[in-house]
Design an enzyme around this catalytic site. Sequence first.
Site, PDB file in Angstrom:
ATOM      1  N   ARG A  49     -50.013  22.277   8.603  1.00  0.00           N
ATOM      2  CA  ARG A  49     -48.691  22.218   9.250  1.00  0.00           C
ATOM      3  C   ARG A  49     -48.357  20.767   9.592  1.00  0.00           C
ATOM      4  O   ARG A  49     -47.238  20.322   9.477  1.00  0.00           O
ATOM      5  CB  ARG A  49     -48.644  23.098  10.512  1.00  0.00           C
ATOM      6  CG  ARG A  49     -47.364  22.875  11.323  1.00  0.00           C
ATOM      7  CD  ARG A  49     -47.030  23.976  12.321  1.00  0.00           C
ATOM      8  NE  ARG A  49     -48.162  24.556  12.980  1.00  0.00           N
ATOM      9  CZ  ARG A  49     -48.880  23.959  13.957  1.00  0.00           C
ATOM     10  NH1 ARG A  49     -48.559  22.757  14.392  1.00  0.00           N
ATOM     11  NH2 ARG A  49     -49.901  24.576  14.497  1.00  0.00           N
ATOM     12  N   TYR A 102     -20.609  23.846   5.439  1.00  0.00           N
ATOM     13  CA  TYR A 102     -21.322  24.989   4.872  1.00  0.00           C
ATOM     14  C   TYR A 102     -21.395  26.082   5.944  1.00  0.00           C
ATOM     15  O   TYR A 102     -21.690  25.792   7.106  1.00  0.00           O
ATOM     16  CB  TYR A 102     -22.722  24.540   4.428  1.00  0.00           C
ATOM     17  CG  TYR A 102     -23.664  25.679   4.204  1.00  0.00           C
ATOM     18  CD1 TYR A 102     -23.391  26.642   3.226  1.00  0.00           C
ATOM     19  CD2 TYR A 102     -24.812  25.825   4.961  1.00  0.00           C
ATOM     20  CE1 TYR A 102     -24.239  27.710   3.033  1.00  0.00           C
ATOM     21  CE2 TYR A 102     -25.676  26.895   4.762  1.00  0.00           C
ATOM     22  CZ  TYR A 102     -25.379  27.835   3.798  1.00  0.00           C
ATOM     23  OH  TYR A 102     -26.216  28.890   3.610  1.00  0.00           O
ATOM     24  N   ASP A 174     -25.066  15.454   5.500  1.00  0.00           N
ATOM     25  CA  ASP A 174     -25.622  16.462   4.600  1.00  0.00           C
ATOM     26  C   ASP A 174     -25.222  16.065   3.182  1.00  0.00           C
ATOM     27  O   ASP A 174     -24.058  16.164   2.793  1.00  0.00           O
ATOM     28  CB  ASP A 174     -25.060  17.842   4.977  1.00  0.00           C
ATOM     29  CG  ASP A 174     -25.635  18.959   4.107  1.00  0.00           C
ATOM     30  OD1 ASP A 174     -26.064  18.673   2.974  1.00  0.00           O
ATOM     31  OD2 ASP A 174     -25.632  20.112   4.563  1.00  0.00           O
ATOM     32  N   LYS A 199     -30.856  23.071  -3.731  1.00  0.00           N
ATOM     33  CA  LYS A 199     -29.718  22.872  -4.631  1.00  0.00           C
ATOM     34  C   LYS A 199     -30.061  21.848  -5.722  1.00  0.00           C
ATOM     35  O   LYS A 199     -31.002  22.045  -6.441  1.00  0.00           O
ATOM     36  CB  LYS A 199     -28.497  22.489  -3.798  1.00  0.00           C
ATOM     37  CG  LYS A 199     -28.285  23.392  -2.571  1.00  0.00           C
ATOM     38  CD  LYS A 199     -27.961  24.804  -2.984  1.00  0.00           C
ATOM     39  CE  LYS A 199     -28.115  25.887  -1.924  1.00  0.00           C
ATOM     40  NZ  LYS A 199     -28.175  25.609  -0.536  1.00  0.00           N
TER      41      LYS A 199
HETATM   42  C1  LIG Z   1     -24.270  21.888   2.032  1.00  0.00           C
HETATM   43  C2  LIG Z   1     -25.403  22.772   2.458  1.00  0.00           C
HETATM   44  N1  LIG Z   1     -26.160  22.410   3.497  1.00  0.00           N
HETATM   45  C3  LIG Z   1     -27.195  23.183   3.919  1.00  0.00           C
HETATM   46  C4  LIG Z   1     -27.478  24.387   3.320  1.00  0.00           C
HETATM   47  C5  LIG Z   1     -28.614  25.232   3.848  1.00  0.00           C
HETATM   48  O1  LIG Z   1     -29.736  25.119   3.040  1.00  0.00           O
HETATM   49  P1  LIG Z   1     -30.801  26.299   2.746  1.00  0.00           P
HETATM   50  O2  LIG Z   1     -30.070  27.429   2.127  1.00  0.00           O
HETATM   51  O3  LIG Z   1     -31.802  25.632   1.855  1.00  0.00           O
HETATM   52  O4  LIG Z   1     -31.387  26.684   4.064  1.00  0.00           O
HETATM   53  C6  LIG Z   1     -26.712  24.793   2.229  1.00  0.00           C
HETATM   54  C7  LIG Z   1     -27.009  26.090   1.569  1.00  0.00           C
HETATM   55  O5  LIG Z   1     -26.229  26.606   0.814  1.00  0.00           O
HETATM   56  C8  LIG Z   1     -25.648  23.966   1.787  1.00  0.00           C
HETATM   57  O6  LIG Z   1     -24.868  24.322   0.758  1.00  0.00           O
END
Ligand SMILES: Cc1ncc(COP(=O)(O)O)c(C=O)c1O
Length: 379
Positions: A49, A102, A174, A199
Site C-alpha cells: 500500500r 465530469y 483534470d 481513458k
Molecule cells: C474527465 C474525467 N475525470 C475523472 C473521471 C473519473 O475517473 P474514473 O472513472 O477512472 O474514476 C472521468 C471518468 O469518466 C472523467 O471523464
Amino acid sequence: MTFGFETLAIHAGQEPDPRTGAVVPPIVQASTYAQDAVGAPRLGYEYSRTANPTRDALQECLAALEGGRRGLAFASGMAAEDTLLRALCGPGDHVVIPDDAYGGTFRLFAKVAERWGLAWTAARLSDVDAVRRAVRTATKIIWVETPTNPLLGIADLGALAGVAHDAGALLVVDNTFASPYLQQPLAHGADIVVHSTTKYVGGHSDVVGGALIVNDDGIAQLLSYHQNALGGISGPFDAWLTLRGIRTLAVRMDRHCDNAERVVEFLTRHRRVSQVLYPGLPDHPGHEVATKQMRRYGGMVSFRLVGGELEAIDVCNRAKLWVLGESLGGVESLIEHPGRMTHASAAGSPLEVPADLVRLSVGIETVDDLLADLEQAMA
Ligand SMILES: Cc1ncc(COP(=O)(O)O)c(C=O)c1O
C-alpha cells in the site's frame, strides 16, 4: 540530456530489470517484502500500500510525461480526486468547479464532500471574470477541466493559474480529455494535474486507474502521505497495464486527432446536426486558447441534433461500429447520450447537459468505416 515525449513514454521509469534484463518492468504482485534487518527494508519496500515497484515505475513515467517532479497512481480517477480533496481541503473550505465538469466529479463535490463541510460554486471556466467572481476568501482550489466533458469548453490555464494564485488557492487541472501528449498543465502554472488514466493514458479500455502529478515537494508529500493513509492505490497489475498503454500514447493520440478531424468535417456538413462542439473548429469560442495551450484538439467530439432528445437517443441506438457505452479514450470508438448516461447525475443541477447532445469518443479504427456507420445511424 532531455528526451522527447515519445522517448519518455517508452523509457521513463522503465529501465530494463537489473536482475534479468527484461525490457518490460515486472509485475511485482506482492503485498509485503523481506527486510534485511529490523528497520532496514530492501530498497525501501516494506508493504505494497505504501510502495510497490510496478506502481513506482508507472508513477515515475506519469511524472515525466506531465513534466512534473512527482506522480502518484490510484485505483481510479475518483480515488485520486478523493485523496486530493481530503489531503488539501477541510470543513469550511470552498472550491470553484467547472459548470460542465465530469458528472462523477460533480457528484463527489455535491453529494459527498459537501456533507463533510466543503462548499463549492460552479462557474463557467471559459469566462475568467466569472471564475474570479466565484472565488471567496475560503477558496482553496480552482478545479479545471479543459476541454470540458461533455461540452468541450476551453479554459485558459495561464489566466486561471493567475486567478488561483492571486487568491492564495491552487489550480487543479483534470487533464483526462487532453492527455499529457496534447497538453501539459503544469507548464501553464497549474499546481496539480489529475487524470482518469482509465481513458487515453491507459487507452485500451481494459483498466481503471487515476493519477495525480505535481511539482511542489510540499504538496507531493501531503498527497503521498494521504495516498498511503487512505489506501486508494493502483494495484500492481493495473499499474503494469496502464504503463503498457502509455508506451503508445503519442501515436494513438495523433490517430485519435486525425480521425476526430474527419468526423467533425462530416458532422458539420450534416443536415440533421445543429451544432458541432470541437475546439479545433475555428468558430469554437475557445479555439484560440486551445491553439495556444494544446498540441492538437483531441479525440472527443460532441454534437447536437436538430430533432432534439429523441433523435439524439435514436442515433446512439442505431450506431453499430460505434459502441454505445460510457467512458472514453480507448482505441475503439464510443457513442453516448450524456444526458441519460454519463451526466445523468447532474440532472436538475447547474451542470445539467443539453438533452439533444451526443458525445463521441473517436477511436483509431479505419476512419471511413467510422464515417459510414455514422452515416447509417443518422440516415
Ligand atoms: C474527465 C474525467 N475525470 C475523472 C473521471 C473519473 O475517473 P474514473 O472513472 O477512472 O474514476 C472521468 C471518468 O469518466 C472523467 O471523464
